[in-house]
Write an enzyme that holds these catalytic residues in place. Structure first.
Site, PDB file in Angstrom:
ATOM      1  N   GLY A 210      34.452  47.495  48.823  1.00  0.00           N
ATOM      2  CA  GLY A 210      34.714  48.058  47.926  1.00  0.00           C
ATOM      3  C   GLY A 210      35.833  46.500  47.485  1.00  0.00           C
ATOM      4  O   GLY A 210      35.872  46.083  47.901  1.00  0.00           O
TER       5      GLY A 210
ATOM      6  N   GLN B   2      43.013  45.974  42.203  1.00  0.00           N
ATOM      7  CA  GLN B   2      43.510  44.809  43.923  1.00  0.00           C
ATOM      8  C   GLN B   2      43.093  43.254  43.129  1.00  0.00           C
ATOM      9  O   GLN B   2      43.297  42.627  43.269  1.00  0.00           O
ATOM     10  CB  GLN B   2      42.214  45.042  44.818  1.00  0.00           C
ATOM     11  CG  GLN B   2      42.634  46.449  46.043  1.00  0.00           C
ATOM     12  CD  GLN B   2      41.772  46.455  46.378  1.00  0.00           C
ATOM     13  OE1 GLN B   2      40.021  46.778  46.284  1.00  0.00           O
ATOM     14  NE2 GLN B   2      41.590  45.967  47.593  1.00  0.00           N
TER      15      GLN B   2
ATOM     16  N   CYS C 297      41.135  46.127  54.509  1.00  0.00           N
ATOM     17  CA  CYS C 297      42.094  46.563  52.673  1.00  0.00           C
ATOM     18  C   CYS C 297      41.730  45.133  52.550  1.00  0.00           C
ATOM     19  O   CYS C 297      42.403  44.654  53.539  1.00  0.00           O
ATOM     20  CB  CYS C 297      42.715  47.739  52.484  1.00  0.00           C
ATOM     21  SG  CYS C 297      43.191  47.395  51.139  1.00  0.00           S
ATOM     22  N   LEU C 298      40.994  44.428  51.683  1.00  0.00           N
ATOM     23  CA  LEU C 298      40.729  43.018  51.066  1.00  0.00           C
ATOM     24  C   LEU C 298      42.370  43.132  50.224  1.00  0.00           C
ATOM     25  O   LEU C 298      42.891  41.835  50.850  1.00  0.00           O
ATOM     26  CB  LEU C 298      40.370  43.302  50.212  1.00  0.00           C
ATOM     27  CG  LEU C 298      38.859  42.619  50.644  1.00  0.00           C
ATOM     28  CD1 LEU C 298      37.593  42.705  49.112  1.00  0.00           C
ATOM     29  CD2 LEU C 298      38.629  41.853  51.340  1.00  0.00           C
TER      30      LEU C 298
ATOM     31  N   HIS D  75      38.200  55.742  49.524  1.00  0.00           N
ATOM     32  CA  HIS D  75      39.047  54.241  49.820  1.00  0.00           C
ATOM     33  C   HIS D  75      39.646  53.730  48.674  1.00  0.00           C
ATOM     34  O   HIS D  75      40.820  53.358  47.687  1.00  0.00           O
ATOM     35  CB  HIS D  75      38.553  53.851  50.851  1.00  0.00           C
ATOM     36  CG  HIS D  75      39.688  51.940  51.262  1.00  0.00           C
ATOM     37  ND1 HIS D  75      39.816  51.747  52.292  1.00  0.00           N
ATOM     38  CD2 HIS D  75      40.260  51.562  50.194  1.00  0.00           C
ATOM     39  CE1 HIS D  75      40.677  50.923  52.030  1.00  0.00           C
ATOM     40  NE2 HIS D  75      40.561  50.376  51.039  1.00  0.00           N
ATOM     41  N   GLU D  76      38.328  53.448  47.861  1.00  0.00           N
ATOM     42  CA  GLU D  76      38.548  53.121  46.069  1.00  0.00           C
ATOM     43  C   GLU D  76      39.066  53.223  45.359  1.00  0.00           C
ATOM     44  O   GLU D  76      40.056  53.483  44.562  1.00  0.00           O
ATOM     45  CB  GLU D  76      37.345  52.308  45.877  1.00  0.00           C
ATOM     46  CG  GLU D  76      36.264  51.447  46.560  1.00  0.00           C
ATOM     47  CD  GLU D  76      37.348  50.350  47.679  1.00  0.00           C
ATOM     48  OE1 GLU D  76      37.931  49.645  46.426  1.00  0.00           O
ATOM     49  OE2 GLU D  76      37.102  49.517  48.616  1.00  0.00           O
TER      50      GLU D  76
ATOM     51  N   HIS E 192      42.983  53.586  46.144  1.00  0.00           N
ATOM     52  CA  HIS E 192      43.417  52.495  45.195  1.00  0.00           C
ATOM     53  C   HIS E 192      43.744  52.638  43.465  1.00  0.00           C
ATOM     54  O   HIS E 192      45.184  52.317  43.431  1.00  0.00           O
ATOM     55  CB  HIS E 192      42.392  51.037  45.135  1.00  0.00           C
ATOM     56  CG  HIS E 192      42.571  50.386  46.526  1.00  0.00           C
ATOM     57  ND1 HIS E 192      44.126  50.157  46.641  1.00  0.00           N
ATOM     58  CD2 HIS E 192      41.542  50.317  47.144  1.00  0.00           C
ATOM     59  CE1 HIS E 192      43.503  49.154  47.775  1.00  0.00           C
ATOM     60  NE2 HIS E 192      42.361  49.125  48.480  1.00  0.00           N
TER      61      HIS E 192
END
Ligand code: NI
Length: 182
Positions: free
Chosen positions: A46, A51, A93-94, A135-136, A139
């Site tokens: 994702g 991000q 998480c990236l 999660h997204e 963000h």
């Protein structure tokens, strides 16, 4: 299409509340294509627009299933409701390379929004896909998964998070690293 730089913990854009998308135009579709491309490079499941430094309400997911199929789609202006049940599993998480912790999430929920062409999305999601969607969407509200940990866990991670904020990305972190970060 173009790769975009993934913003790392400490970048203020990760704490911004993203603005609703007003127009389903070519710039949105370019952003979505870039999110897909950037997510794929990092083997992510994702990626949210903040991000890559764009505080607008859109994310992409690419969640693999055991049968080899993927749930791969973009969501614009997501609305999550009807949360049911609980699940606890490890998240990464990236934007926080090297950090992974168990996070509690709803097991099932209703996801509404639009795809990048303006077509409505209204579906029930569950399990790993529901985790990625939560999660997204976090963000887009400026929330990171570490915010959802206990104070004690957060304290344990303080040093690693501070290092990320200083620009010290863990040795060996590079695009294409296997994993299932978001
Ligand atoms: Ni993330």
């Amino acid at each position: 299409m173009a790769l975009r730089n993934v913003r790392i913990y400490g970048d203020p854009v990760l704490r911004e509340k993203a603005k609703p998308i007003q127009a389903f135009d070519d710039s949105l579709r370019t952003l979505v294509a870039d999110l897909y491309e950037t997510m794929a490079l990092y083997n992510g499941v994702g990626l949210a627009a903040n991000q890559v430094g764009v505080a607008q309400r859109v994310f992409v997911v690419d969640v693999p299933h055991e049968d080899g199929t993927h749930d791969r789609f973009a969501v614009v202006n997501p609305v999550l409701t009807e949360r049911k049940g609980k699940q606890k599993d490890e998240e990464g998480c990236l934007s926080m390379p090297g950090i992974a912790e168990e996070v509690e999430r709803a097991l099932v929920l209703r996801l509404r929004g639009f795809d990048e062409h303006g077509q409505p999305i209204d579906r029930i999601v569950e399990g790993f896909l529901a985790r990625a969607v939560q999660h997204e969407t976090d963000h887009l509200d400026g929330v990171l998964f570490t915010d959802r940990l206990s104070p004690l866990k957060k304290q344990f991670l303080r040093r690693d998070l501070d290092a990320l904020a200083r620009g010290e990305v863990p040795h060996g972190y590079h695009p294409g690293e296997p994993g299932r970060s978001e």
